[in-house]
Design an enzyme around this catalytic site. Sequence first.
Site, short mmCIF file in Angstrom:
data_model
loop_
_atom_site.label_atom_id
_atom_site.label_comp_id
_atom_site.label_asym_id
_atom_site.label_seq_id
_atom_site.Cartn_x
_atom_site.Cartn_y
_atom_site.Cartn_z
N ASP A 67 27.47 -32.60 -16.16
CA ASP A 67 28.83 -33.18 -16.77
C ASP A 67 29.99 -32.91 -15.85
OD1 ASP A 67 28.60 -30.43 -17.08
OD2 ASP A 67 28.56 -30.26 -19.07
N ASP A 136 29.47 -23.93 -29.95
CA ASP A 136 29.46 -24.92 -31.04
C ASP A 136 28.22 -25.87 -31.17
OD1 ASP A 136 29.82 -26.40 -28.56
OD2 ASP A 136 31.31 -27.63 -29.24
N HIS A 138 26.73 -27.33 -28.28
CA HIS A 138 26.85 -28.43 -27.18
C HIS A 138 25.83 -28.12 -26.07
CE1 HIS A 138 30.63 -26.77 -24.88
NE2 HIS A 138 29.42 -26.26 -24.30
#
Length: 236
Positions: A67, A136, A138
């Site tokens: 990413d 979370d 991810h």
Amino acid sequence: MKFITIKSYDELSAKAADIIAAQVIMKPTCVLGLATGSTPIGTYKRLIEDYNNGKIDFSTVKSINLDEYVGLDGNHDQSYRYFMNNNLFNHVNIDKANTYVPNGCATDYDKECAEYDKRVQDFGGIDLQLLGIGIDGHIGFNEPDSIFTKETHVVDLHPSTIDANARFFEDKSLVPKKAVTMGMLSIMQAKKVLLVANGANKKDILEKAFFGPINPQIPASILQLHPDVTVIYSEN
Ligand code: PGA
């Protein structure tokens, strides 16, 4: 799935680096899927030591990162291209032309994302995918959602991700609100997945991701369907 609980961050880093080194030794032309974040830094340090000791050679390795923040170019000190250069690539003999990080300043993201997925397919897939996990759930920047998105795509970062990453920026307002992330297909098609997690604040999400229902609200839970996942966790 192999779930390895280990005593310290140093041991986590050594174990993860050993697995990556073994991959590079077994297949010198391998494709490594690489990750950023605080957790892999120790792993990269160990790999640099292995390289300096003559144990591994990166000259024919290719890498592709998960990413990048939208809006940061590779020279920005918080961009993930900068992170990779600084924490690994500048210190080993990998050919930078064989290292890929999504372009955070693309003018056409549909094209950028489609090309990123095609690159992974043209490589014949990823041999070993290194992952961290967000609080979370991810992986990459695949944030909690109503579906698992297969393709590389642009995401709105979750408020908890922005909070967690604010520590790297002078001010929380400077944390980019969007990122481009590899989707679940390239991750799930990797031959091996190695997920590293450190700290007591990751315990709860690891339990949910690996021992709870498979649910896109916990993106990492999809890894329960992957045939070769190793998780290394150190609470300290
Ligand atoms: P961390 O990030 O290693 O800095 O905890 C993990 C992630 O967000 O993927």
